[in-house]
Design a protein around this motif. Structure first.
Motif, mmCIF file in Angstrom:
data_model
loop_
_atom_site.group_PDB
_atom_site.id
_atom_site.type_symbol
_atom_site.label_atom_id
_atom_site.label_comp_id
_atom_site.label_asym_id
_atom_site.label_seq_id
_atom_site.Cartn_x
_atom_site.Cartn_y
_atom_site.Cartn_z
ATOM 1 N N THR A 40 -22.949 35.848 -5.564
ATOM 2 C CA THR A 40 -22.636 35.295 -6.883
ATOM 3 C C THR A 40 -21.283 34.604 -6.905
ATOM 4 O O THR A 40 -21.124 33.553 -7.537
ATOM 5 N N SER A 41 -20.281 35.167 -6.224
ATOM 6 C CA SER A 41 -18.939 34.588 -6.256
ATOM 7 C C SER A 41 -18.911 33.162 -5.722
ATOM 8 O O SER A 41 -18.088 32.346 -6.157
ATOM 9 N N THR A 44 -20.630 30.374 -8.661
ATOM 10 C CA THR A 44 -20.152 30.514 -10.029
ATOM 11 C C THR A 44 -19.330 29.301 -10.437
ATOM 12 O O THR A 44 -18.621 28.706 -9.606
ATOM 13 N N GLY A 204 -22.092 43.339 -7.755
ATOM 14 C CA GLY A 204 -22.579 42.239 -8.572
ATOM 15 C C GLY A 204 -24.005 42.440 -9.039
ATOM 16 O O GLY A 204 -24.349 43.479 -9.607
ATOM 17 N N PRO A 205 -24.888 41.460 -8.806
ATOM 18 C CA PRO A 205 -26.264 41.592 -9.311
ATOM 19 C C PRO A 205 -27.045 42.725 -8.661
ATOM 20 O O PRO A 205 -28.094 43.110 -9.159
ATOM 21 N N ASN A 222 -29.459 40.492 -15.539
ATOM 22 C CA ASN A 222 -28.963 39.372 -14.746
ATOM 23 C C ASN A 222 -29.687 38.075 -15.106
ATOM 24 O O ASN A 222 -30.866 38.085 -15.470
ATOM 25 N N ARG A 224 -30.058 33.723 -13.826
ATOM 26 C CA ARG A 224 -29.889 32.823 -12.688
ATOM 27 C C ARG A 224 -28.984 31.662 -13.091
ATOM 28 O O ARG A 224 -29.086 31.115 -14.191
ATOM 29 N N GLY A 307 -27.430 31.222 -7.779
ATOM 30 C CA GLY A 307 -26.966 32.596 -7.709
ATOM 31 C C GLY A 307 -27.410 33.391 -8.917
ATOM 32 O O GLY A 307 -27.719 32.820 -9.970
ATOM 33 N N ASP A 308 -27.460 34.702 -8.748
ATOM 34 C CA ASP A 308 -27.774 35.599 -9.864
ATOM 35 C C ASP A 308 -26.481 36.064 -10.503
ATOM 36 O O ASP A 308 -25.592 36.587 -9.818
ATOM 37 N N ARG A 309 -26.358 35.871 -11.805
ATOM 38 C CA ARG A 309 -25.169 36.308 -12.527
ATOM 39 C C ARG A 309 -25.339 37.761 -12.944
ATOM 40 O O ARG A 309 -26.306 38.098 -13.645
ATOM 41 N N HIS A 334 -20.213 39.937 -15.847
ATOM 42 C CA HIS A 334 -20.171 38.481 -15.941
ATOM 43 C C HIS A 334 -18.685 38.124 -16.062
ATOM 44 O O HIS A 334 -17.844 38.987 -16.285
#
Length: 372
Positions: A40-41, A44, A204-205, A222, A224, A307-309, A334
């Motif tokens: 995710t990082s 973003t 994260g997710p 989560n 996307r 990415g998945d938030r 988030h």
């Protein structure tokens, strides 16, 4: 004091927590199944802000986190991951304008800096913007906002941690040994077992899956997110821009980063389980950017990141220790790009027994758990 701490995840939260722990003298193992900042990082928009965040505790945490970014960047010679310049935002219809007016009024009431600009003032800030794409007035400017390059921030923070003895373990967590109301060890897919005094879930997710290994429920919702990175292009964009059809900011090496809610909704998962974004949706977001900055008409798409938030069930961060398993800690939310440096310091301090007062009280996981 916890002498050995296992941090799960090497994104912005994991790297920030590891750096803060290492500076305090703890021995840290950071477990990452893939590449640091590769989840995710690395996917973003990484806009640092507290623009309309509610409730007040979340707003205040974000404001403190924005200040922490500025301090860290000022303290490190040659820092290249933090970029200020503010954020411009305008509305495309009456309903959106009403929402923007309410947001500006709300943040002003909290003492957050915001002001209204007209077209001419905006063009002094962003001269490459097409004047025809701007309303004549009521363009909101939030001067204290900015963006970070998450990969470079993670590189710096992990460098700080490893220079103080932290180790990066490239492996996946498969289990936790829990007894006597404490996590005793973290088990890895390689078969290795890391004995630990405490652990921090920065996954994260995937944080709910790690929590489940300890018998802890973590409600998540989560979503996307999709980012479009352009080729290098001669466009003078200097700050975050939120236009009605597209969001933009500078990217490294003279590139531009674009995002829209439409392209988020267009992302899908193929039969093989891989994320996919239809080319037409990518073309539309690039065309929306070119309608604002004419120079973007010469850009091509260098990459599309999906990415998945990670979003906890009520939308607020989950930070700090778990009451019923006191050496298990969370750093999940988030807005991780905004919060990571400041929240990472708070979580690390608590892991090592420091009193952080009520700073984490609104964000503990117990608010999401069933009563009793």
């Amino acid at each position: 004091m916890a002498e050995h701490v296992v941090v799960v995840g090497a994104g912005v939260y994991g790297a920030a927590v590891a750096a803060a722990l290492s500076r305090r003298g703890a021995h840290v193992s950071v477990v990452e199944a893939a590449t640091p900042a590769g989840g995710t990082s690395g996917a973003t928009f990484s806009w640092t802000n507290s623009c309309g965040k509610q409730p007040r505790s979340y707003h205040d945490l974000s404001v403190a986190a924005m200040a922490a970014h500025r301090r860290l960047a000022a303290e490190v010679a040659g820092s290249d991951w933090y970029h200020g310049g503010g954020n411009l935002e305008w509305a495309g219809d009456d309903a959106a304008l009403a929402r923007l007016r309410a947001k500006v009024a709300g943040v002003l009431d909290y003492g957050y800096r915001a002001r209204w600009l007209d077209r001419e003032a905006v063009l002094r800030l962003e001269p490459d913007l097409d004047p025809a794409a701007l309303p004549a007035e009521e363009i909101a400017y939030f001067p204290d906002e900015g963006w970070v390059d998450p990969a470079r921030l993670v590189d710096h923070l992990l460098s700080v941690a490893t220079s103080r003895g932290a180790e990066l373990v490239r492996d996946a967590v498969t289990g936790l040994d829990v007894s006597g109301e404490a996590v005793r060890a973290v088990r890895l897919s390689s078969g290795d077992r890391l004995a630990t005094d405490a652990m921090v879930n920065c996954a994260g997710p995937w944080a709910a899956g790690i929590a489940e290994l300890a018998g802890l429920p973590l409600p998540m919702r989560n979503t996307r997110g999709v980012l479009v990175h352009t080729s290098p292009v001669a466009v003078g964009i200097s700050r975050v821009v939120h236009a009605p059809e597209v969001h933009l900011r500078p990217d490294r090496a003279d590139r531009v980063l674009l995002h829209s809610e439409e392209i988020d909704g267009a992302a899908r998962v193929t039969e093989s389980g891989e994320p996919d974004v239809p080319p037409a949706a990518v073309d539309r977001v690039l065309a929306a950017g070119a309608a604002l900055y004419r120079g973007l008409s010469a850009a091509t798409v260098a990459s599309v990141r999906v990415g998945d938030r990670p979003i906890p069930g009520d939308g607020l961060p989950v930070l700090g220790r778990v009451a019923r398993l006191p050496n298990f800690h969370f750093a999940v939310s988030h807005s991780g790009a905004t919060l990571c440096v400041h929240a990472g310091e708070l979580v690390a301090a608590e892991v090592l027994g420091e009193d952080v007062g009520d700073a984490l009280a609104p964000f503990r996981v117990e608010r999401l758990l069933p009563a009793g």
